[in-house]
Scaffold this active site. Sequence first.
Site, PDB file in Angstrom:
ATOM      1  CG  HIS A 134      -1.894   0.975   1.426  1.00  0.00           C
ATOM      2  ND1 HIS A 134      -1.647   2.243   1.894  1.00  0.00           N
ATOM      3  CD2 HIS A 134      -3.221   0.916   1.172  1.00  0.00           C
ATOM      4  CE1 HIS A 134      -2.791   2.916   1.935  1.00  0.00           C
ATOM      5  NE2 HIS A 134      -3.764   2.139   1.499  1.00  0.00           N
ATOM      6  CG  ASP A 211       0.298  -2.630   6.048  1.00  0.00           C
ATOM      7  OD1 ASP A 211      -0.671  -2.779   6.811  1.00  0.00           O
ATOM      8  OD2 ASP A 211       0.218  -2.043   4.947  1.00  0.00           O
ATOM      9  CD  GLN A 214      -7.240  -4.616   3.984  1.00  0.00           C
ATOM     10  OE1 GLN A 214      -8.244  -5.280   4.247  1.00  0.00           O
ATOM     11  NE2 GLN A 214      -7.323  -3.353   3.613  1.00  0.00           N
ATOM     12  CE  LYS A 237      -7.514  -0.284   6.005  1.00  0.00           C
ATOM     13  NZ  LYS A 237      -8.227   0.203   4.838  1.00  0.00           N
ATOM     14  CB  CYS A 375      -3.502   3.258  -1.612  1.00  0.00           C
ATOM     15  SG  CYS A 375      -4.697   4.544  -1.285  1.00  0.00           S
TER      16      CYS A 375
HETATM   17  N1  PMP Z   1      -1.996  -0.823   4.533  1.00  0.00           N
HETATM   18  C1  PMP Z   1      -2.984  -1.495   3.944  1.00  0.00           C
HETATM   19  C2  PMP Z   1      -2.720  -2.863   3.373  1.00  0.00           C
HETATM   20  C3  PMP Z   1      -4.256  -0.922   3.857  1.00  0.00           C
HETATM   21  O1  PMP Z   1      -5.247  -1.596   3.259  1.00  0.00           O
HETATM   22  C4  PMP Z   1      -4.468   0.368   4.397  1.00  0.00           C
HETATM   23  C5  PMP Z   1      -5.815   1.056   4.292  1.00  0.00           C
HETATM   24  N2  PMP Z   1      -6.388   0.994   3.034  1.00  0.00           N
HETATM   25  C6  PMP Z   1      -3.414   1.011   5.027  1.00  0.00           C
HETATM   26  C7  PMP Z   1      -2.190   0.379   5.078  1.00  0.00           C
HETATM   27  C8  PMP Z   1      -3.571   2.362   5.660  1.00  0.00           C
HETATM   28  O2  PMP Z   1      -4.428   2.296   6.748  1.00  0.00           O
HETATM   29  P1  PMP Z   1      -5.005   3.647   7.405  1.00  0.00           P
HETATM   30  O3  PMP Z   1      -5.604   4.417   6.275  1.00  0.00           O
HETATM   31  O4  PMP Z   1      -6.026   3.203   8.365  1.00  0.00           O
HETATM   32  O5  PMP Z   1      -3.865   4.355   8.020  1.00  0.00           O
END
Ligand code: PMP
Length: 417
Positions: A134, A211, A214, A237, A375
């Site tokens: 991401h 990270d 998910q 999430k 993203c």
């Molecule tokens: N890493 C992954 C794999 C994600 O799916 C997301 C959110 N789409 C993030 C990081 C970022 O999370 P947050 O927007 O809650 O900071």
Amino acid sequence: MTPTPPPVPPETAFDVEALRAQFPVLARSVHGKPLVYLDNAATKHKPRCVIDAVARFYEHSNANVHRGMHALSMEATAGYEGAREACRRFVNAADSSEIVFTSGVTEALNLVACSYARSVLKPGDRVLLTEMEHHSNIVPWQLVAAERGAEVIAAPVSDTGEIDLSAFESLLDERVKIASMVAVSNTLGTVNPVAAMIAMAKRVGAVTVVDAAQAASSHAIDVRQLGCDFLGFTGHKLYGPTGIGALYGRKELLSSMPPFKGGGEMIKSVSFAGSTYADPPMRFEAGTPNIAGAIGLAKAIEWFNAIDREALAVHERDLAEYGQARLAEIDGLRLIGTAPGKAPVFSFVVDWAHAYDVGPVLDHRGVAVRTGHHCTQPLMDRFGVPATVRASCAAYTTRAEIDALVEAINGARRLLA
Ligand code: PMP
């Protein structure tokens, strides 16, 4: 050829309808149709108990934490620090001082990059990522690497969307100071072998970052078993509020790191001659924190922990297999990300329309999906597509909702093809 959908799984302790009843928003309709919410990789809905916990904090004991010598402030502090302990238990950290509250994974990764990486990276050093990261696990490293003369590199992903583990290993040498990887891809649904990746990275002495944005809502997390140095997860999430998440950091590392942001709460003493800083985790929590968010997150963890994990895993595996089989029935649809054991996240393109045109047609039928690069632009480049449609499931998703998705895509095809 139309593959036969997998049979309905055997009865399990997982009662999806009872679970759905706990989510007020799932009862609503959109454009006159029942809501079919398949944008769960972006954010999940909140059960009634989480909504109530946040409301109760504001109704009953709203106050700032750590500073007030009055009942409300003490209640707020107890709730906030209790939430830290809930997060500690959730990831099985050894000590609650290893849990730093952040606004989410984005801030957690920025913290590690701006504090840890900025203070250790030297010209020629490398940060190793994967192609499926991401942007929040790419850009913070790029910002710091550019400043320090270091380099950001990425291990490749196969055509099925799996990490090329031998390529990952061969990129690991003494130049790699940090290896940061996603546990479950938000775009592909791939579940990465993070334990093996961490073990490989540790062999060259790299600091490891996970990270778990998910992964936290489907996989048990045990930072001590994984042996990672840092791990981030995000409340929204995990059926919790937005704007709250946590960074786990190994105690010795957090203690050695400079502050990330300056302000109240993070100091020992301040004078114009200079300031000294609090110990972790307070060193990294400048300013009034998201107290209601932390309390809501703790309630979400409590709620999630009460779910039978085995049964949830069976349910999500069924959704992944059923979804793949049903989507394969649609003419001109290409699923991107077909790794074995993947999470129920379906990214696809169709040869009869652009992803951006499909999304609104599905919305009109009550089906909420995400369209775009999610993203993960480097991943879009890897698969040679500008964007995908992504339908992503949660614990409350049903086979009937996947059927509604398939029906809506077929409707879009009649309209757009
Ligand atoms: N890493 C992954 C794999 C994600 O799916 C997301 C959110 N789409 C993030 C990081 C970022 O999370 P947050 O927007 O809650 O900071």
